[in-house]
Design a protein around this motif. Structure first.
Motif, PDB file in Angstrom:
ATOM      1  N   ALA A  66       0.883  -1.289  -0.051  1.00 41.72           N
ATOM      2  CA  ALA A  66       0.130   0.155   0.087  1.00 41.72           C
ATOM      3  C   ALA A  66       0.870   1.341  -0.105  1.00 41.72           C
ATOM      4  N   THR A  99      -3.519   2.470  -2.782  1.00 39.76           N
ATOM      5  CA  THR A  99      -3.150   2.432  -1.248  1.00 39.76           C
ATOM      6  C   THR A  99      -4.667   2.048  -0.557  1.00 39.76           C
ATOM      7  N   SER A 159       0.774  -2.872   4.610  1.00 43.40           N
ATOM      8  CA  SER A 159      -0.296  -1.913   4.843  1.00 43.40           C
ATOM      9  C   SER A 159       0.022  -1.298   6.082  1.00 43.40           C
ATOM     10  N   PHE A 212      -5.128   2.717   6.426  1.00 41.66           N
ATOM     11  CA  PHE A 212      -5.356   2.659   5.062  1.00 41.66           C
ATOM     12  C   PHE A 212      -6.461   1.697   4.740  1.00 41.66           C
TER      13      PHE A 212
END
Ligand code: 173
Length: 322
Positions: A34, A73, A90, A94
């Motif tokens: 991400a 993302t 990530s 997010f």
């Protein structure tokens, strides 16, 4: 009787001929990041993948698909939840579109190592399984405060009239200081700064240089607050489909990555020094104001966590907060 013996003999010799164990035992998992590919986070993860692939021959391999150009993302969490990819690199902020609990890990005051022991890791995995169809493999960034970075000077924690780039990490805290907020992925911050669309942004103490934001940043507000959490999360069905040997291998490799987190302590000091060298000035408040600033961040963070998740917010607080 005779016929059955004969059949059994054929069946067992056929089984001996087909090395089905060897065929079934190597699995390849797709991993997506991400964070932008030029971030140091991603380089470290690619190095980790290389280790996994070296040691995991015949057991488990990871195929790095790419960064936000492959999957945006804020879509990576959904992609992991639905199994479009197997592993996501990530941070909880997010994927609040999967579950609000994701962003609560920024409030960790206990370390990942402590969380493995005090029940937090098990609780996280219970929640992540139930609400996101995910396995939380490992936390690989911690000991890292977030800061407010600005291009206009302030002399008190008041952001009236300022437009600040955020993610869910900072939303309620910056809004409480009257900021006008705008959510963007990291990949869009440079252009927003360049065009003067924003007067500042929230971001960790490190990784400005990865994205060249030092070129467009005048001030960092001290102290920092919260604790950046970046992790590897995996589609739960895929995780469960692994053989015990594959799962054990992946768990061990993920834990080994997490066990390197002390790295960030020194790195963050170096990054702060590098910011100073690059001409980024620090804005500090008096001791009482600084204390109130950090306390307010924490208070707002937990109030929002409990509001967003009345079910798990209080339980998480017991094992994450000090
Ligand atoms: O600011 C961000 O993009 C963000 O939320 C974050 C979270 C963890 C690490 C780095 C950035």
């Amino acid at each position: 009787m005779k016929t059955r013996h004969w059949l059994a003999a054929i069946a067992s010799s056929a089984a001996a001929l087909v090395p089905f164990h060897a065929v079934a035992q190597e699995v390849t998992l797709k991993l997506v990041s991400a964070f932008p590919e030029n971030q140091y986070y991603v380089k470290r993860t690619i190095d980790w993948i290389a280790e996994v692939n070296k040691d995991g021959k015949g057991v488990l391999q990871i195929n790095f698909i790419g960064g936000p150009k492959a999957i945006p993302t804020f879509e990576v969490g959904k992609a992991v939840q639905t199994g479009v990819v197997d592993i996501g690199f990530s941070t909880g902020a997010f994927y609040t579109n999967v579950m609000p609990e994701a962003d609560i890990l920024k409030l960790s005051e206990t370390s990942a190592a402590e969380q493995r022991k005090n029940g937090a890791y098990d609780l996280i995995n219970k929640i992540w399984a139930e609400k996101a169809n995910m396995r939380y493999l490992a936390k690989v960034v911690e000991f890292t405060p977030f800061h407010l970075y600005l291009n206009k000077k302030i002399d008190k924690p008041d952001l009236t009239g300022l437009k600040i780039r955020i993610t869910p990490v900072y939303r309620e805290f910056f809004q409480a200081m009257n900021a006008q907020v705008m959510t963007t992925a990291p990949g869009e911050v440079y252009t927003a700064l360049e065009r003067g669309v924003i007067d500042g942004y929230g971001w960790p103490i490190h990784a400005l240089f990865d994205l060249n934001w030092q070129e467009k940043t005048k001030y960092r507000v001290d102290p920092g607050f919260y604790n950046a959490e970046v992790s590897l999360v995996m589609n739960l069905d895929k995780y469960k489909s692994l053989t015990p040997a594959q799962r054990d291998f992946l768990d061990r490799k993920a834990l080994a990555y997490e066990n390197q987190n002390d790295f960030w302590k020194k790195y963050n000091q170096e990054e702060a020094a590098r910011q100073k060298q690059a001409g980024i000035e620090t804005i500090s408040f008096d001791a009482a104001t600084s204390k109130a600033y950090v306390e307010k961040a924490k208070e707002i963070g937990w109030a929002n966590a409990i509001k967003a998740s009345p079910q798990y917010g209080p339980e998480l607080k017991k094992v994450l907060a000090r």
